[in-house]
Write a protein that holds these residues in place. Structure first.
Motif, PDB file in Angstrom:
ATOM      1  N   LEU A  85       0.826  -1.214   0.000  1.00 33.90           N
ATOM      2  CA  LEU A  85       0.000   0.000   0.000  1.00 33.90           C
ATOM      3  C   LEU A  85       0.856   1.259   0.000  1.00 33.90           C
ATOM      4  CD1 LEU A  85      -2.837  -1.011   2.482  1.00 33.90           C
ATOM      5  CD2 LEU A  85      -3.015  -0.690   0.012  1.00 33.90           C
ATOM      6  N   ILE A  86       1.954   1.226   0.744  1.00 34.15           N
ATOM      7  CA  ILE A  86       2.848   2.381   0.776  1.00 34.15           C
ATOM      8  C   ILE A  86       3.498   2.603  -0.588  1.00 34.15           C
ATOM      9  CG2 ILE A  86       5.028   3.225   1.749  1.00 34.15           C
ATOM     10  CD1 ILE A  86       4.127   1.948   4.414  1.00 34.15           C
ATOM     11  N   LEU A  87       3.836   1.518  -1.291  1.00 29.19           N
ATOM     12  CA  LEU A  87       4.464   1.653  -2.604  1.00 29.19           C
ATOM     13  C   LEU A  87       3.477   2.105  -3.679  1.00 29.19           C
ATOM     14  CD1 LEU A  87       6.832  -1.443  -2.751  1.00 29.19           C
ATOM     15  CD2 LEU A  87       7.443   0.936  -2.376  1.00 29.19           C
ATOM     16  N   ILE A  88       2.206   1.796  -3.504  1.00 39.17           N
ATOM     17  CA  ILE A  88       1.209   2.199  -4.494  1.00 39.17           C
ATOM     18  C   ILE A  88       0.861   3.684  -4.370  1.00 39.17           C
ATOM     19  CG2 ILE A  88      -1.247   1.937  -5.054  1.00 39.17           C
ATOM     20  CD1 ILE A  88      -0.934  -0.992  -4.857  1.00 39.17           C
ATOM     21  N   LEU A  89       0.975   4.244  -3.174  1.00 40.94           N
ATOM     22  CA  LEU A  89       0.568   5.643  -2.948  1.00 40.94           C
ATOM     23  C   LEU A  89       1.208   6.657  -3.900  1.00 40.94           C
ATOM     24  CD1 LEU A  89       0.170   5.966   0.904  1.00 40.94           C
ATOM     25  CD2 LEU A  89      -1.591   6.054  -0.844  1.00 40.94           C
ATOM     26  N   PRO A  90       2.526   6.622  -4.137  1.00 35.91           N
ATOM     27  CA  PRO A  90       3.079   7.634  -5.061  1.00 35.91           C
ATOM     28  C   PRO A  90       2.512   7.545  -6.469  1.00 35.91           C
ATOM     29  CG  PRO A  90       4.845   6.580  -3.847  1.00 35.91           C
ATOM     30  CD  PRO A  90       3.597   5.842  -3.525  1.00 35.91           C
ATOM     31  N   SER A  91       2.260   6.342  -6.945  1.00 32.49           N
ATOM     32  CA  SER A  91       1.718   6.239  -8.299  1.00 32.49           C
ATOM     33  C   SER A  91       0.276   6.716  -8.356  1.00 32.49           C
ATOM     34  CB  SER A  91       1.820   4.797  -8.805  1.00 32.49           C
ATOM     35  OG  SER A  91       1.023   3.941  -8.029  1.00 32.49           O
ATOM     36  N   LEU A  92      -0.474   6.569  -7.273  1.00 30.11           N
ATOM     37  CA  LEU A  92      -1.847   7.062  -7.251  1.00 30.11           C
ATOM     38  C   LEU A  92      -1.907   8.579  -7.141  1.00 30.11           C
ATOM     39  CD1 LEU A  92      -3.648   4.484  -4.947  1.00 30.11           C
ATOM     40  CD2 LEU A  92      -3.735   4.656  -7.425  1.00 30.11           C
ATOM     41  N   LEU A  93      -0.929   9.175  -6.476  1.00 29.09           N
ATOM     42  CA  LEU A  93      -0.942  10.622  -6.295  1.00 29.09           C
ATOM     43  C   LEU A  93      -0.594  11.369  -7.575  1.00 29.09           C
ATOM     44  CD1 LEU A  93       0.694  10.943  -2.778  1.00 29.09           C
ATOM     45  CD2 LEU A  93      -1.710  11.117  -3.379  1.00 29.09           C
ATOM     46  N   PHE A  94       0.053  10.697  -8.526  1.00 24.16           N
ATOM     47  CA  PHE A  94       0.445  11.364  -9.759  1.00 24.16           C
ATOM     48  C   PHE A  94      -0.559  11.149 -10.885  1.00 24.16           C
ATOM     49  CE2 PHE A  94       4.482  11.291  -7.534  1.00 24.16           C
ATOM     50  CZ  PHE A  94       4.850  12.604  -7.692  1.00 24.16           C
ATOM     51  N   ILE A  95      -1.728  10.594 -10.575  1.00 22.83           N
ATOM     52  CA  ILE A  95      -2.790  10.499 -11.569  1.00 22.83           C
ATOM     53  C   ILE A  95      -3.330  11.907 -11.801  1.00 22.83           C
ATOM     54  CG2 ILE A  95      -5.135   9.653 -11.963  1.00 22.83           C
ATOM     55  CD1 ILE A  95      -4.426   7.175 -10.439  1.00 22.83           C
ATOM     56  N   LYS A  96      -3.648  12.212 -13.016  1.00 25.98           N
ATOM     57  CA  LYS A  96      -4.164  13.539 -13.319  1.00 25.98           C
ATOM     58  C   LYS A  96      -5.604  13.645 -12.834  1.00 25.98           C
ATOM     59  CE  LYS A  96      -0.556  15.148 -15.225  1.00 25.98           C
ATOM     60  NZ  LYS A  96       0.171  16.208 -14.599  1.00 25.98           N
ATOM     61  N   ILE A  97      -5.772  14.161 -11.630  1.00 22.16           N
ATOM     62  CA  ILE A  97      -7.083  14.233 -11.015  1.00 22.16           C
ATOM     63  C   ILE A  97      -7.954  15.271 -11.717  1.00 22.16           C
ATOM     64  CG2 ILE A  97      -8.270  14.778  -8.861  1.00 22.16           C
ATOM     65  CD1 ILE A  97      -6.029  13.421  -7.401  1.00 22.16           C
ATOM     66  N   HIS A  98      -7.342  16.314 -12.273  1.00 24.17           N
ATOM     67  CA  HIS A  98      -8.157  17.323 -12.945  1.00 24.17           C
ATOM     68  C   HIS A  98      -8.840  16.737 -14.177  1.00 24.17           C
ATOM     69  CE1 HIS A  98      -5.360  18.011 -16.293  1.00 24.17           C
ATOM     70  NE2 HIS A  98      -4.412  17.857 -15.410  1.00 24.17           N
ATOM     71  N   ARG A  99      -8.230  15.732 -14.819  1.00 24.11           N
ATOM     72  CA  ARG A  99      -8.895  15.088 -15.949  1.00 24.11           C
ATOM     73  C   ARG A  99     -10.105  14.293 -15.473  1.00 24.11           C
ATOM     74  NH1 ARG A  99      -3.778  12.748 -19.310  1.00 24.11           N
ATOM     75  NH2 ARG A  99      -2.828  14.750 -19.737  1.00 24.11           N
ATOM     76  N   LEU A 100      -9.955  13.623 -14.344  1.00 22.91           N
ATOM     77  CA  LEU A 100     -11.085  12.872 -13.801  1.00 22.91           C
ATOM     78  C   LEU A 100     -12.235  13.795 -13.422  1.00 22.91           C
ATOM     79  CD1 LEU A 100      -9.226  10.331 -11.503  1.00 22.91           C
ATOM     80  CD2 LEU A 100     -10.322   9.865 -13.683  1.00 22.91           C
TER      81      LEU A 100
END
Length: 121
Positions: free
Chosen positions: A43-58
């Motif tokens: 879970l700790i390793l997945i967090l950085p990749s989730l934070l760099f998703i372009k949330i403004h596109r979503l």
């Protein structure tokens, strides 16, 4: 191929480290320690990749369907924001940085999946 090697090295290294920690603290290979530790580390390793998703596109494209009768979308404005964000992304991103972030995300996911099978049922 390089990303796959990196994911395998990270995953195997984490499980070797968890096995060593389990052996030091419990004097045996405790499957619960390895499984739960793997889940938390994944879970700790997945967090950085989730934070760099372009949330403004979503937000801009995903919310349009939910509130279509309330909000009238401006297609020209959305296209302009999308193009500007692509320019910023091209200028600010580094291929090595993307490799590391993607590798962390994939290895975190693989660690969580393997940890599910390690924990005794």
């Amino acid at each position: 191929m390089r990303k796959l090697k990196t994911v395998i090295y990270i995953t195997v290294g984490i499980f070797m480290l968890l096995s060593l920690i389990s052996f030091i603290f419990t004097s045996s290979l405790n499957r619960e320690v390895i499984g739960l530790g793997g889940t938390f580390i994944g879970l700790i390793l997945i967090l950085p990749s989730l934070l760099f998703i372009k949330i403004h596109r979503l937000i801009s494209f995903g919310s349009r369907a939910n509130h279509a009768d309330i909000i009238i979308p401006d297609e020209h404005l959305q296209h302009k924001v999308y193009k500007e964000s692509e320019k910023e992304e091209d200028e600010s991103t580094n291929p090595k940085f993307k490799l590391v972030i993607d590798s962390l995300g994939y290895s975190g996911l693989s660690i969580i999946i393997i940890s599910m099978f390690v924990v005794p049922l």
